[in-house]
Design a protein around this motif. Structure first.
Motif, PDB file in Angstrom:
ATOM      1  N   ALA A 146     -10.079  -2.773  -0.817  1.00  0.00           N
ATOM      2  CA  ALA A 146      -9.425  -2.402   0.541  1.00  0.00           C
ATOM      3  C   ALA A 146     -10.112  -3.637   1.787  1.00  0.00           C
ATOM      4  O   ALA A 146      -8.871  -3.400   2.783  1.00  0.00           O
ATOM      5  CB  ALA A 146     -10.156  -1.033   0.372  1.00  0.00           C
ATOM      6  N   VAL A 147     -10.929  -3.299   1.764  1.00  0.00           N
ATOM      7  CA  VAL A 147     -11.643  -4.643   2.731  1.00  0.00           C
ATOM      8  C   VAL A 147     -11.120  -5.468   2.328  1.00  0.00           C
ATOM      9  O   VAL A 147     -10.279  -6.450   3.526  1.00  0.00           O
ATOM     10  CB  VAL A 147     -13.727  -4.435   2.943  1.00  0.00           C
ATOM     11  N   GLN A 206      -0.420   2.072   7.020  1.00  0.00           N
ATOM     12  CA  GLN A 206      -1.104   1.689   5.823  1.00  0.00           C
ATOM     13  C   GLN A 206      -2.614   0.915   6.479  1.00  0.00           C
ATOM     14  O   GLN A 206      -3.518   1.123   6.069  1.00  0.00           O
ATOM     15  CB  GLN A 206      -0.687   0.270   5.513  1.00  0.00           C
ATOM     16  N   ALA A 207      -2.402   0.551   6.970  1.00  0.00           N
ATOM     17  CA  ALA A 207      -3.890  -0.444   7.604  1.00  0.00           C
ATOM     18  C   ALA A 207      -5.212   0.768   8.747  1.00  0.00           C
ATOM     19  O   ALA A 207      -6.109   0.763   7.853  1.00  0.00           O
ATOM     20  CB  ALA A 207      -3.162  -1.237   9.411  1.00  0.00           C
ATOM     21  N   LEU A 208      -4.432   2.061   9.144  1.00  0.00           N
ATOM     22  CA  LEU A 208      -5.332   3.209   8.552  1.00  0.00           C
ATOM     23  C   LEU A 208      -5.808   4.161   7.841  1.00  0.00           C
ATOM     24  O   LEU A 208      -6.969   4.279   7.474  1.00  0.00           O
ATOM     25  CB  LEU A 208      -4.494   3.848   9.541  1.00  0.00           C
ATOM     26  N   LEU A 209      -5.542   3.882   6.638  1.00  0.00           N
ATOM     27  CA  LEU A 209      -5.416   4.571   5.648  1.00  0.00           C
ATOM     28  C   LEU A 209      -6.435   3.760   3.904  1.00  0.00           C
ATOM     29  O   LEU A 209      -6.239   4.162   3.220  1.00  0.00           O
ATOM     30  CB  LEU A 209      -4.102   4.889   4.575  1.00  0.00           C
ATOM     31  N   ILE A 210      -5.986   2.236   4.050  1.00  0.00           N
ATOM     32  CA  ILE A 210      -6.732   1.308   3.168  1.00  0.00           C
ATOM     33  C   ILE A 210      -7.910   1.746   3.425  1.00  0.00           C
ATOM     34  O   ILE A 210      -8.650   1.632   1.664  1.00  0.00           O
ATOM     35  CB  ILE A 210      -6.709  -0.238   3.742  1.00  0.00           C
ATOM     36  N   MET A 211      -9.062   1.858   4.096  1.00  0.00           N
ATOM     37  CA  MET A 211     -10.590   2.322   3.442  1.00  0.00           C
ATOM     38  C   MET A 211     -10.906   3.398   3.360  1.00  0.00           C
ATOM     39  O   MET A 211     -10.900   3.629   2.138  1.00  0.00           O
ATOM     40  CB  MET A 211     -11.425   2.308   4.993  1.00  0.00           C
TER      41      MET A 211
END
Length: 410
Positions: free
Chosen positions: A148-149, A268-273
Motif C-alpha cells: 500500500a505504501v 483510491q489514494a484515500l483508501l490505499i493505506m
C-alpha cells in the motif's frame, strides 16, 4: 524462544518497526517515476504530431512502450538474481532518464519510436526490480501495508503529474521530457544513496528461490496473476481507451474525462493505506474476494450507465476495489515466493502488461463490432473470473515471531 541459562536474564522481545525504511524509499522513487510519466503522457501525442505523426502513428508510439515492457519482462528476474535487484533497478531508472532526454532532442518520428522503446525497457527493469526488492524487505505480516505504501507513491505521482506537465508544455513541448529525465536521475541517486541490499527480512530463512514451473502449479500464484491481468485490462483497456470515448459521445469535452479520472484516483489514494492494513489483518483471501468483488460489481454496473454522474460514481467504486487489488495480489506473490527474487515477480508483472497491450485492442474491436456495453462486459468477465478464483484460496494471514535478543547483565 530459547530457555534462559543459569544466572542469565530472560530474553527480551524487541518491538519491530512498522515497516523497513526501504519501503518508504521505494515509494518515493516510484512517486518520482509516476510523476514524470504524468508529465509526459498528456504531451506525448501533441509532441509526436509536431513531427507529422497521424493518429495511427501516435497510437503506435503509445503502444510501443507497453510492448517493449512485455518483451523485456522475461529477462528481468534472471538479471535481478545475477546482478542484484538494486543494480537492475538503478539501470532501469537511468535508461528511462536517457530515453526521456533523447526524446526531448529527437529530430524525427523514427527517433521518437526508438527512444520511446528504450524507455519501455527501462520501465520494466525498474518496476520488476522494485517489486522484488519490496517483497524481500517487507516482513510477511506487513506485506499488505508495504504494498500500500509503495502504491501510494505511484498514485500521488500520477495525480500530480498531468497538471504539471500541462504547465511545463506551455514553456516548450520538450520541457516535460527534460523534467522527467531530471526526476529519474534524482531517483537513481536516491536509490544508490539510501536503498540497502542486505535487508531481506521478508525473505524467509530456509526457503530457496521458487522455480517458475512450481509457481505455475500453485493456486495462489495463478489467482494473483489472473487479478493482475484483469487490472491491466480494465485500467488500460476500459478506463484508458473506452471511457474517454464514451464521455465525448455524451457531448462532454475531454476536461470532463480528466475530472472523472482525478476523482477516482483521489478515492483510491484515500483508501490505499486502510486497504493495506486490511490485507494484513483480515488475510489475503478476504482481501482478494472483497477487491475483485467490488471491482467486478462496479465494472458490471458500467454496462448500464447512461450518464456522466453515474460514470464517476462507478469509477470511484471501482477505485475502492482497486485499492485492495493494488496490495493483496502482490502480498500473495510475496507469500508464495517467500520474498525471494526470481522469475515469479517478472511473470506477475507481465500479466498486467498483457492486459495493458491486448486490452485496448480487444475492447476497441468489441466496441466497434458489437457494442460499448459488450466492451465493458469483457472487463467485468475477467474480474468475475478473478472473484470466483479468489474464493478457492485458503485464508492466509502470515505472522512473524518477534526478534529475541538476550539482554546482558550489567
Amino acid at each position: 524462544m530459547t530457555a534462559a541459562g543459569p544466572g542469565s536474564v530472560p530474553p527480551v522481545a524487541t518491538a519491530q518497526p512498522s515497516l523497513p525504511r526501504e519501503v518508504y524509499v521505494l515509494s518515493v522513487v516510484g512517486g518520482c517515476v509516476m510523476l514524470g510519466l504524468g508529465l509526459v503522457l498528456p504531451v506525448l501525442p501533441v509532441y509526436a504530431a509536431a513531427f507529422g505523426a497521424g493518429p495511427t502513428q501516435i497510437g503506435a508510439l503509445v503502444a510501443l512502450f507497453a510492448l517493449m515492457r512485455l518483451a523485456a519482462s522475461p529477462f528481468c528476474g534472471r538479471l535481478g538474481v545475477r546482478f542484484g535487484e538494486r543494480r537492475v533497478l538503478v539501470a532501469g531508472l537511468l535508461l528511462c532518464s536517457l530515453s526521456s532526454a533523447l526524446i526531448a532532442f529527437a529530430g524525427s518520428y523514427g527517433q521518437l519510436l526508438v527512444f520511446r522503446g528504450l524507455g519501455g525497457v527501462g520501465s520494466v527493469l525498474f518496476s520488476v526490480s522494485a517489486l522484488a526488492t519490496l517483497l524481500a524487505v517487507a516482513p510477511p505480516d506487513r506485506r499488505g501495508r508495504a504494498g500500500a505504501v509503495f502504491e501510494a507513491g505511484f498514485l500521488l505521482g500520477g495525480i500530480c503529474g498531468p497538471a504539471l506537465g500541462g504547465l511545463l508544455a506551455l514553456v516548450t513541448l520538450s520541457a516535460p521530457f527534460l523534467a522527467y529525465a531530471v526526476l529519474l536521475l534524482a531517483a537513481a541517486v536516491l536509490t544508490l544513496a539510501v536503498l540497502r541490499t542486505g535487508r531481506t527480512s521478508g525473505a524467509e530463512p530456509g526457503r530457496e528461490v521458487v522455480r517458475l514451473p512450481v509457481l505455475l502449479r500453485e493456486r495462489s500464484y495463478l489467482v494473483a496473476c489472473l487479478a493482475a491481468l484483469a487490472q491491466g485490462w480494465v485500467l488500460f483497456g476500459l478506463r484508458g481507451a473506452l471511457v474517454p470515448t464514451v464521455v465525448v459521445a455524451w457531448r462532454h469535452d475531454v476536461t470532463w474525462v480528466g475530472w472523472a479520472f482525478t476523482i477516482s484516483a483521489l478515492v483510491q489514494a484515500l483508501l490505499i493505506m486502510p486497504a493495506g492494513r486490511f490485507v494484513d489483518r483480515a488475510g489475503r483471501r478476504p482481501a482478494m474476494i472483497a477487491g475483485t468483488g467490488v471491482a467486478a460489481a462496479a465494472i458490471t454496473a458500467l454496462v448500464f450507465a447512461d450518464g456522466y454522474t453515474w460514470l464517476v460514481v462507478l469509477l470511484s467504486v471501482y477505485a475502492a476495489g482497486s485499492a485492495l487489488l493494488n496490495a493483496a495480489p502482490a502480498a500473495l506473490i510475496g507469500d508464495v515466493i517467500a520474498g525471494r527474487a526470481g522469475s515469479g515477480v517478472a511473470v506477475f508483472s507481465m500479466c498486467t502488461d498483457v492486459g495493458a497491450v491486448v486490452g485496448p485492442v480487444v475492447v476497441g474491436l468489441v466496441a466497434e463490432r458489437v457494442s460499448v456495453p459488450a466492451a465493458f462486459g469483457s472487463g467485468a468477465a475477467l474480474l468475475v473470473a478473478a472473484f470466483a478464483a479468489s474464493w478457492t484460496l485458503t485464508t492466509v494471514r502470515p505472522t512473524v515471531r518477534p526478534t529475541i535478543r538476550p539482554t546482558r547483565r550489567s
